[in-house]
Design a protein around this motif. Structure first.
Motif, PDB file in Angstrom:
ATOM      1  N   GLU A 186      -9.979   2.660  -3.158  1.00 57.11           N
ATOM      2  CA  GLU A 186      -9.736   2.699  -4.598  1.00 57.11           C
ATOM      3  C   GLU A 186     -10.508   3.877  -5.194  1.00 57.11           C
ATOM      4  OE1 GLU A 186      -7.760   0.750  -6.572  1.00 57.11           O
ATOM      5  OE2 GLU A 186      -7.031  -0.111  -4.692  1.00 57.11           O
ATOM      6  N   ALA A 187      -9.893   4.534  -6.169  1.00 51.25           N
ATOM      7  CA  ALA A 187     -10.539   5.679  -6.800  1.00 51.25           C
ATOM      8  C   ALA A 187      -9.972   5.871  -8.199  1.00 51.25           C
ATOM      9  CB  ALA A 187     -10.312   6.936  -5.955  1.00 51.25           C
ATOM     10  N   THR A 211     -14.259   8.538  -6.128  1.00 53.31           N
ATOM     11  CA  THR A 211     -14.993   7.311  -5.873  1.00 53.31           C
ATOM     12  C   THR A 211     -16.418   7.583  -6.354  1.00 53.31           C
ATOM     13  OG1 THR A 211     -15.786   7.881  -3.654  1.00 53.31           O
ATOM     14  CG2 THR A 211     -13.572   6.894  -3.819  1.00 53.31           C
TER      15      THR A 211
END
Length: 145
Positions: A17-18, A85
């Motif tokens: 996830e970012a 991130t």
């Protein structure tokens, strides 16, 4: 560099996830100088924090390699993005060649080119590819510090 190397076929994996940072829709390799300049401005801006100049260069090189591969071999509809991130940049490029996984050149003389995927694997802490909505997505995670 991480010392990680590319296998004959890149691993099939989803990226972490970012948070979105930059995005481009690309049609031609002639657009890549503009993309490199925009990425450099973003990565060296005060808001991005202090980033080692060598890491900035590595990130730009990796995105350029990924995007040029997609533009040359990906069947069109190329999109590139940079996300963040907490400690890395996630570079991702998608194209229409969903059935053609990224395949590093095997047994090719380096003077013939085609070694970009090996370079990206060396520069990244993780890399992979996946298919979504009939598009191949190739990604690499590069450290920010």
């Amino acid at each position: 560099m991480t010392g990680q190397t590319a296998e004959p076929i890149w691993p099939s994996a989803s990226p972490p996830e970012a948070t979105a940072a930059l995005h481009w829709e690309l049609r031609d390799v002639a657009e890549l100088p503009r993309v490199r300049a925009e990425l450099r401005r973003h990565a060296t801006s005060p808001a991005a924090g202090r980033m080692d100049p060598d890491l900035v260069d590595q990130m730009i090189l990796a995105l350029d390699e990924m995007a040029s591969n997609a533009l040359r071999h990906g069947g069109g509809n190329v999109q590139a993005s940079v996300r963040q991130t907490h400690d890395a940049y996630l570079l991702e490029v998608s194209d229409s060649a969903a059935t053609a996984p990224p395949a590093p050149a095997v047994g090719r003389d380096p003077s013939e080119g085609g070694l970009g995927l090996y370079l990206i694997a060396e520069l990244s802490t993780r890399h992979g590819w996946y298919v979504s909505d009939a598009h191949k997505h190739v990604w690499a995670l590069l450290p920010r510090h």
